[in-house]
Scaffold this motif. Structure first.
Motif, short mmCIF file in Angstrom:
data_model
loop_
_atom_site.label_atom_id
_atom_site.label_comp_id
_atom_site.label_asym_id
_atom_site.label_seq_id
_atom_site.Cartn_x
_atom_site.Cartn_y
_atom_site.Cartn_z
N GLY A 34 0.82 -1.21 0.00
CA GLY A 34 0.00 0.00 0.00
C GLY A 34 0.85 1.26 0.00
O GLY A 34 0.54 2.23 -0.69
N LEU A 35 1.92 1.24 0.82
CA LEU A 35 2.81 2.39 0.83
C LEU A 35 3.46 2.61 -0.52
O LEU A 35 3.64 3.75 -0.97
CB LEU A 35 3.88 2.21 1.91
CG LEU A 35 3.41 2.29 3.37
CD1 LEU A 35 4.54 1.93 4.31
CD2 LEU A 35 2.87 3.68 3.68
N ARG A 63 2.18 1.87 -3.42
CA ARG A 63 1.19 2.46 -4.33
C ARG A 63 0.99 3.95 -4.04
O ARG A 63 0.74 4.74 -4.94
CB ARG A 63 -0.14 1.71 -4.21
CG ARG A 63 -0.13 0.33 -4.88
CD ARG A 63 -1.55 -0.20 -5.05
NE ARG A 63 -2.21 -0.40 -3.76
CZ ARG A 63 -2.19 -1.53 -3.07
NH1 ARG A 63 -1.53 -2.57 -3.57
NH2 ARG A 63 -2.82 -1.63 -1.92
N ASP A 64 1.08 4.34 -2.74
CA ASP A 64 0.93 5.76 -2.40
C ASP A 64 2.12 6.59 -2.84
O ASP A 64 1.98 7.76 -3.22
CB ASP A 64 0.74 5.91 -0.88
CG ASP A 64 -0.59 5.35 -0.41
OD1 ASP A 64 -1.51 5.22 -1.25
OD2 ASP A 64 -0.71 5.04 0.79
N ILE A 65 3.30 6.00 -2.79
CA ILE A 65 4.52 6.74 -3.10
C ILE A 65 4.78 6.82 -4.59
O ILE A 65 5.35 7.81 -5.08
CB ILE A 65 5.73 6.10 -2.37
CG1 ILE A 65 5.57 6.29 -0.86
CG2 ILE A 65 7.05 6.68 -2.85
CD1 ILE A 65 6.61 5.57 -0.04
#
Length: 222
Positions: free
Chosen positions: A31-32, A34-36
């Protein structure tokens, strides 16, 4: 007979063969990531915006330079070449017919002898170029057009009315032995004492200035 040996791959599951806390950690990392990922293009976008801003600044500076580099011509200091003065009057009269005389107050106060008055021609020349800058120039804008209508054009109309509003072609003609009214260059007062005044101001301005030539202190002729 049952075997007590553990399975070869304990806790195999959907998360790459791991379950429990390890699987949760894998999901968090994913998830991190995909956010970054979208942020990786941010430096390039900032550089692009900086380039756009730089181009915009150059454009604004170029407009200001062009505007300052193109002053209105002057009738009072027009070149002595008749071709130049004729071209200037041709442009002006075309603009008067198309724009200025459409306004009733402007048409009412412009005397038929306007072209015999250098000050009137000068006023109309700059007003024409102010109109062009407001409507057709590189920096044309509603604000400039509003200023032309609200302040510049009424100001010229008012000064023409005050200075030559009652004049006519007849006043520029010789009638009954009367000399015609001509627009001659005015003489600058005290022209003959300019050098004397300049020397006094440069070297002795704390002292009394030279007396005006040909007059006494009280103003009576000597």
């Amino acid at each position: 007979m049952s075997s007590n040996n553990p399975p070869a791959n304990p806790g195999a599951g959907d998360e790459g063969g791991w379950s429990g806390p390890v699987a949760g950690l894998a999901r968090l990392v994913d998830g991190l990531r995909r956010d970054i990922d979208p942020l990786t293009t941010l430096p390039a976008r900032v550089d692009e915006l900086a380039e756009v801003l730089a181009r915009l600044s150059e454009t604004v500076a170029s407009i200001a330079t062009r505007r300052n580099a193109s002053p209105a011509p002057t009738w009072l200091l027009a070149p002595t070449n008749p071709d130049d003065t004729t071209a200037l009057l041709d442009d002006l009269t075309a603009w008067l017919a198309a724009i200025y005389l459409r306004y009733p107050d402007g048409a009412a106060v412009l005397p038929d002898c306007w072209v015999w008055h250098p000050d009137v021609v000068e006023e109309l020349v700059w007003l024409m170029h102010a109109w062009s800058a407001a409507y057709q120039g590189p920096a044309a804008s509603v604000a400039l057009a509003g200023d032309w209508h609200d302040r510049q054009r009424p100001g010229v109309v008012r000064r023409v009315r005050q200075n030559v509003g009652s004049c006519s072609v007849e006043r520029h003609q010789t009638r009954g032995g009367r000399p015609p009214l001509t627009a001659t260059a005015p003489a600058v007062p005290a022209h003959g004492q300019l050098a004397e005044i300049a020397a006094w101001w440069a070297t002795a301005r704390e002292n009394c200035p030279p007396e005006p030539a040909g007059q006494s202190v009280n103003g009576a002729h000597r």
